[in-house]
Write a protein that holds these residues in place. Structure first.
Motif, PDB file in Angstrom:
ATOM      1  N   ALA A 222       0.830  -1.208   0.000  1.00  0.00           N
ATOM      2  CA  ALA A 222       0.000   0.000   0.000  1.00  0.00           C
ATOM      3  C   ALA A 222       0.864   1.258   0.000  1.00  0.00           C
ATOM      4  N   ALA A 223       1.931   1.246   0.779  1.00  0.00           N
ATOM      5  CA  ALA A 223       2.840   2.398   0.800  1.00  0.00           C
ATOM      6  C   ALA A 223       3.508   2.571  -0.559  1.00  0.00           C
ATOM      7  N   HIS A 224       3.909   1.475  -1.183  1.00  0.00           N
ATOM      8  CA  HIS A 224       4.525   1.534  -2.511  1.00  0.00           C
ATOM      9  C   HIS A 224       3.546   2.122  -3.522  1.00  0.00           C
ATOM     10  N   PHE A 225       2.312   1.656  -3.490  1.00  0.00           N
ATOM     11  CA  PHE A 225       1.285   2.159  -4.400  1.00  0.00           C
ATOM     12  C   PHE A 225       1.123   3.670  -4.244  1.00  0.00           C
TER      13      PHE A 225
ATOM     14  N   PRO B   1      10.719   6.815 -14.760  1.00  0.00           N
ATOM     15  CA  PRO B   1      10.792   5.347 -14.684  1.00  0.00           C
ATOM     16  C   PRO B   1      11.927   4.862 -13.768  1.00  0.00           C
ATOM     17  N   ALA B   2      13.059   5.545 -13.778  1.00  0.00           N
ATOM     18  CA  ALA B   2      14.165   5.134 -12.911  1.00  0.00           C
ATOM     19  C   ALA B   2      13.782   5.267 -11.445  1.00  0.00           C
ATOM     20  N   THR B   3      13.097   6.345 -11.102  1.00  0.00           N
ATOM     21  CA  THR B   3      12.664   6.548  -9.723  1.00  0.00           C
ATOM     22  C   THR B   3      11.661   5.480  -9.303  1.00  0.00           C
TER      23      THR B   3
ATOM     24  N   ALA C  33      12.118  -1.701  -6.467  1.00  0.00           N
ATOM     25  CA  ALA C  33      13.157  -2.615  -5.989  1.00  0.00           C
ATOM     26  C   ALA C  33      13.261  -2.566  -4.468  1.00  0.00           C
ATOM     27  N   ALA C  34      13.201  -1.374  -3.897  1.00  0.00           N
ATOM     28  CA  ALA C  34      13.266  -1.241  -2.440  1.00  0.00           C
ATOM     29  C   ALA C  34      12.077  -1.936  -1.769  1.00  0.00           C
TER      30      ALA C  34
ATOM     31  N   VAL D  80      12.512  -5.705  -1.880  1.00  0.00           N
ATOM     32  CA  VAL D  80      13.493  -6.169  -0.897  1.00  0.00           C
ATOM     33  C   VAL D  80      12.845  -6.290   0.479  1.00  0.00           C
ATOM     34  N   VAL D  81      12.068  -5.289   0.862  1.00  0.00           N
ATOM     35  CA  VAL D  81      11.409  -5.317   2.173  1.00  0.00           C
ATOM     36  C   VAL D  81      10.417  -6.480   2.256  1.00  0.00           C
ATOM     37  N   VAL D  82       9.635  -6.692   1.199  1.00  0.00           N
ATOM     38  CA  VAL D  82       8.650  -7.780   1.204  1.00  0.00           C
ATOM     39  C   VAL D  82       9.345  -9.146   1.237  1.00  0.00           C
TER      40      VAL D  82
END
Length: 120
Positions: free
Chosen positions: A20-23, A50-52, A58-59, A62-64
């Motif tokens: 949810a935070a990623h979204f 797109p790079a951001t 990716a971050a 990694v957390v998931v």
């Protein structure tokens, strides 16, 4: 078997919270960058937006993955909770399943970045 209050539930839904935070973050960042600077800037030869978004993706992945592996390790090691408390196998299995589904959802959110123009 005694399970401490809210902790197992928070562990089980933590991957969904990351999703949810990623979204929220990727769409907020993309909209803000489109309004403020447009789509013409580049970072390391890649378009900035797109790079951001891919970096944030990716971050989040990694957390998931860490959340899922932590649950798996607790399951394999005998489910030792904090202060000698045990955590039910169901909670650990659900944490791993939710982490997998959350990882798929995070990837699914990032796919449009690769397909569509950034500020369309």
């Amino acid at each position: 078997m005694k399970v401490a209050g809210f902790s197992p539930v928070l562990g089980a839904v933590s991957a969904m919270l990351v999703w949810a935070a990623h979204f929220l973050v990727i769409y907020t960042v993309q909209a803000t960058l489109c309004v403020r600077i447009g789509s013409g800037h580049e970072v390391l030869g890649l378009p900035l937006i797109p790079a951001t978004v891919l970096g944030l993706t990716a971050a989040a992945l990694v957390v998931v993955v860490i959340i899922g592996l932590r649950a798996r390790n607790r399951l394999v090691s005998g489910m030792s909770g904090q202060e000698g408390e045990d955590e039910p196998q169901f909670t650990l299995w659900m944490t791993m399943a939710i982490a997998l589904v959350s990882a798929l959802a995070i990837v699914w959110e990032a796919v449009p970045v690769l397909i569509l123009p950034p500020c369309a």
